[in-house]
Design an enzyme around this catalytic site. Structure first.
Site, mmCIF file in Angstrom:
data_model
loop_
_atom_site.group_PDB
_atom_site.id
_atom_site.type_symbol
_atom_site.label_atom_id
_atom_site.label_comp_id
_atom_site.label_asym_id
_atom_site.label_seq_id
_atom_site.Cartn_x
_atom_site.Cartn_y
_atom_site.Cartn_z
ATOM 1 N N HIS A 20 1.521 54.727 -5.135
ATOM 2 C CA HIS A 20 2.853 55.163 -4.704
ATOM 3 C C HIS A 20 2.891 55.402 -3.205
ATOM 4 O O HIS A 20 2.187 56.278 -2.692
ATOM 5 C CB HIS A 20 3.260 56.427 -5.457
ATOM 6 C CG HIS A 20 4.712 56.758 -5.320
ATOM 7 N ND1 HIS A 20 5.705 55.903 -5.730
ATOM 8 C CD2 HIS A 20 5.352 57.839 -4.787
ATOM 9 C CE1 HIS A 20 6.887 56.439 -5.481
ATOM 10 N NE2 HIS A 20 6.693 57.606 -4.909
ATOM 11 N N HIS A 22 5.717 55.363 0.329
ATOM 12 C CA HIS A 22 6.923 55.085 1.113
ATOM 13 C C HIS A 22 6.433 54.982 2.553
ATOM 14 O O HIS A 22 6.273 55.997 3.239
ATOM 15 C CB HIS A 22 7.944 56.217 1.001
ATOM 16 C CG HIS A 22 8.289 56.593 -0.411
ATOM 17 N ND1 HIS A 22 9.064 55.798 -1.225
ATOM 18 C CD2 HIS A 22 7.947 57.675 -1.160
ATOM 19 C CE1 HIS A 22 9.208 56.387 -2.409
ATOM 20 N NE2 HIS A 22 8.537 57.522 -2.402
ATOM 21 N N ARG A 46 14.092 66.694 2.229
ATOM 22 C CA ARG A 46 14.732 65.395 2.084
ATOM 23 C C ARG A 46 15.731 65.147 3.220
ATOM 24 O O ARG A 46 15.904 64.012 3.669
ATOM 25 C CB ARG A 46 15.433 65.308 0.716
ATOM 26 C CG ARG A 46 15.768 63.889 0.316
ATOM 27 C CD ARG A 46 16.357 63.828 -1.082
ATOM 28 N NE ARG A 46 17.688 64.427 -1.126
ATOM 29 C CZ ARG A 46 18.609 64.157 -2.067
ATOM 30 N NH1 ARG A 46 18.305 63.340 -3.063
ATOM 31 N NH2 ARG A 46 19.791 64.730 -2.048
ATOM 32 N N TYR A 85 12.829 51.547 -0.471
ATOM 33 C CA TYR A 85 14.283 51.681 -0.614
ATOM 34 C C TYR A 85 15.034 51.652 0.712
ATOM 35 O O TYR A 85 16.262 51.739 0.734
ATOM 36 C CB TYR A 85 14.658 52.944 -1.388
ATOM 37 C CG TYR A 85 14.099 54.247 -0.865
ATOM 38 C CD1 TYR A 85 14.695 54.921 0.180
ATOM 39 C CD2 TYR A 85 12.964 54.807 -1.452
ATOM 40 C CE1 TYR A 85 14.184 56.109 0.648
ATOM 41 C CE2 TYR A 85 12.435 56.002 -0.983
ATOM 42 C CZ TYR A 85 13.049 56.647 0.060
ATOM 43 O OH TYR A 85 12.529 57.835 0.525
ATOM 44 N N HIS A 169 14.922 53.934 -8.575
ATOM 45 C CA HIS A 169 14.585 55.092 -7.749
ATOM 46 C C HIS A 169 14.329 56.329 -8.604
ATOM 47 O O HIS A 169 13.336 57.032 -8.435
ATOM 48 C CB HIS A 169 15.661 55.394 -6.705
ATOM 49 C CG HIS A 169 15.296 56.595 -5.888
ATOM 50 N ND1 HIS A 169 15.628 57.875 -6.265
ATOM 51 C CD2 HIS A 169 14.564 56.712 -4.761
ATOM 52 C CE1 HIS A 169 15.120 58.729 -5.388
ATOM 53 N NE2 HIS A 169 14.479 58.051 -4.470
ATOM 54 N N ARG A 172 18.568 59.868 -11.574
ATOM 55 C CA ARG A 172 19.770 60.358 -10.891
ATOM 56 C C ARG A 172 20.404 59.272 -10.025
ATOM 57 O O ARG A 172 21.588 59.326 -9.734
ATOM 58 C CB ARG A 172 19.488 61.630 -10.081
ATOM 59 C CG ARG A 172 18.543 61.473 -8.926
ATOM 60 C CD ARG A 172 18.362 62.786 -8.129
ATOM 61 N NE ARG A 172 17.529 62.541 -6.950
ATOM 62 C CZ ARG A 172 16.212 62.622 -6.938
ATOM 63 N NH1 ARG A 172 15.549 62.968 -8.024
ATOM 64 N NH2 ARG A 172 15.530 62.369 -5.825
ATOM 65 N N GLU A 198 10.274 65.173 -11.120
ATOM 66 C CA GLU A 198 9.499 65.760 -10.023
ATOM 67 C C GLU A 198 9.944 67.188 -9.744
ATOM 68 O O GLU A 198 9.142 68.025 -9.338
ATOM 69 C CB GLU A 198 9.669 64.891 -8.764
ATOM 70 C CG GLU A 198 8.899 65.420 -7.549
ATOM 71 C CD GLU A 198 9.041 64.543 -6.309
ATOM 72 O OE1 GLU A 198 9.875 63.623 -6.338
ATOM 73 O OE2 GLU A 198 8.311 64.787 -5.331
ATOM 74 N N HIS A 232 5.059 60.925 -10.557
ATOM 75 C CA HIS A 232 5.095 62.397 -10.606
ATOM 76 C C HIS A 232 5.087 62.887 -12.069
ATOM 77 O O HIS A 232 4.100 63.430 -12.519
ATOM 78 C CB HIS A 232 6.287 62.998 -9.846
ATOM 79 C CG HIS A 232 6.362 62.566 -8.418
ATOM 80 N ND1 HIS A 232 5.322 62.737 -7.531
ATOM 81 C CD2 HIS A 232 7.342 61.939 -7.713
ATOM 82 C CE1 HIS A 232 5.666 62.249 -6.348
ATOM 83 N NE2 HIS A 232 6.878 61.763 -6.431
ATOM 84 N N ASP A 283 2.087 58.573 -1.458
ATOM 85 C CA ASP A 283 3.507 58.941 -1.447
ATOM 86 C C ASP A 283 4.067 59.174 -0.043
ATOM 87 O O ASP A 283 4.388 58.226 0.652
ATOM 88 C CB ASP A 283 3.705 60.157 -2.364
ATOM 89 C CG ASP A 283 5.168 60.463 -2.658
ATOM 90 O OD1 ASP A 283 6.045 59.757 -2.142
ATOM 91 O OD2 ASP A 283 5.447 61.409 -3.413
HETATM 92 ZN ZN LIG Z 1 8.144 58.753 -3.979
#
Ligand SMILES: [Zn+2]
Length: 409
Positions: A20, A22, A46, A85, A169, A172, A198, A232, A283
């Site tokens: 995983h 990003h 975030r 993404y 993703h 949600r 998560e 997660h 991650d």
């Molecule tokens: Zn992630």
């Protein structure tokens, strides 16, 4: 867990899969560690992440990803699942080539030599209630047709050290109907990854709007099987633990990021007792080290249970070897690549941390004896990518990274 019993191979281990990533988040590691509010949480982190994400273009993404992948190789990761993404231009509109950002990642993987499973992400809504993406999320958004066109164009590039899978993703961000349409359109051998359970808030929203917990809902509605990787899966009830294990899916655990974000602790002992399959990911890349991920996976369970040597049993008393065996089991299932013997790392037999180590002690010493990098050499597909602990293009990649960061910040 040496690759073979030949004495020369004592220091050789199979490469570690990183399930995983990003990549762009490497650029913000260490930059979200100041308290802005006593209630700082995943959700306030975030916002910082969105601010950084808004500044990337294909060139800066390429530079940051190349730095990250070189660091991964130096640490012993030989495969990466890139959960991607950051698709569109900063204003949310598509680039002339809708795959421009994906291709920046493909180039970074090629430049560094790491095997990559590129997972273009379907991201459609800003919450379980189906609300529209916020302005900061528009760069991530695709409708189903646009997403499938991107997937097809990337899939046409597959081969060599590139595989292409699908990422949803999260529940949600992906409405139920869209999920079914995409899953139905995928070739049968496609790896499918999803962020799930998560955060407690996500579990509560799922219960309120879908009438079930996220993993419970996914298992009941998505046909989860061994092609799936659940990223997660932190917050689980007993039925969900048993259900994931029964499905054959892999859980991708990211202990340093999960700790950094205050997610909670995965019920590892219960999951192992159910014979669940798992692997690790870095991650958000606040750490790029399989050693640290594995050590914290075990330490979290020790803190929780107030016992020692938790991820081990009578048949496999070494914690380090038990951890590596678990990770090895995720190498093919979660990445879509076959198991291959041309992908390995060599530990530094001369390091003081290994002084006097018997064959049975090598992996425990590697994982539980400090923070100096002990990987001497890494080979992937017959190429030596890391020698004497350094990636072959370390300096040039770091120079481009510094230039990219100075522009980004
Ligand atoms: Zn992630």
């Amino acid at each position: 867990m040496p690759a073979s019993n030949a004495p020369d191979d004592r220091w050789r281990l199979p490469g570690i899969p990183n399930l995983h990533s990003h990549a762009f988040q490497r650029a913000m590691a260490g930059m979200a560690e100041r308290q802005g509010d006593p209630n700082d949480s995943f959700w306030t982190w975030r916002e910082t992440m969105y601010r950084i994400a808004a500044r990337f273009d294909p060139d800066s993404l390429h530079a940051v990803a190349a730095q990250l992948y070189a660091e991964m190789l130096e640490a012993g990761y030989t495969r990466v699942c890139e959960f991607h993404y950051l698709h569109h231009a900063p204003d949310g509109g598509p680039y002339a080539d809708p795959a421009a950002m994906s291709n920046a990642l493909v180039r970074a993987a090629r430049d560094t030599g790491i095997r990559m499973t590129l997972l273009p992400v379907l991201y459609m809504s800003g919450g379980f209630d189906g609300r529209l993406l916020s302005p900061r999320q528009r760069r991530f958004g695709f409708d189903v047709d646009g997403y499938l066109r991107l997937f097809e164009s990337l899939r046409a590039q597959e081969g060599g050290n590139l595989r292409v899978g699908c990422a949803l993703h999260s529940l949600r961000a992906v409405p139920e109907k869209a999920m079914h349409e995409v899953l139905a359109a995928l070739p049968g051998d496609t790896p499918v990854h999803i962020h799930i359970a998560e955060q407690i808030g996500e579990v509560q929203d799922s219960l309120a709007l879908r009438g079930a917990r996220p993993v419970e809902w996914l298992l009941a509605n998505a046909g989860v099987d061994e092609r799936w990787t659940l990223v997660h899966a932190t917050h689980l009830e007993d039925d969900e633990i048993a259900g994931i294990a029964r499905s054959g899916a892999t859980v991708a655990l990211c202990p340093t990021t999960e700790a950094n974000l205050g997610d909670g602790l995965f019920p590892m002992r219960e999951f192992l007792a159910a014979n669940g399959r798992w692997g690790i990911g870095s991650d958000s890349h606040i750490s790029v080290s399989p050693v640290e991920e594995l050590r914290w996976l075990e330490y979290g369970q020790r803190l929780l249970s107030r016992h020692r040597n938790v991820i081990a049993d009578a048949d496999s008393p070494s914690v380090g070897e038990t951890l590596l065996r678990g990770v090895a089991d995720s190498r093919a299932s979660a990445t879509g690549f076959d198991e291959r013997d041309d992908e390995w790392l060599l530990l530094d037999a001369d390091a003081p941390q290994f002084a006097g180590a018997t064959r049975d002690e090598i992996v425990d010493r590697w994982i539980f004896a400090g923070n100096r990098p002990l990987v001497r050499e890494v080979r992937v597909g017959g190429e030596t990518l890391v020698a004497d602990g350094r990636h072959r293009d370390r300096d040039a990649i770091a120079t481009r990274y510094r230039e990219a960061i100075s522009k980004l910040l």
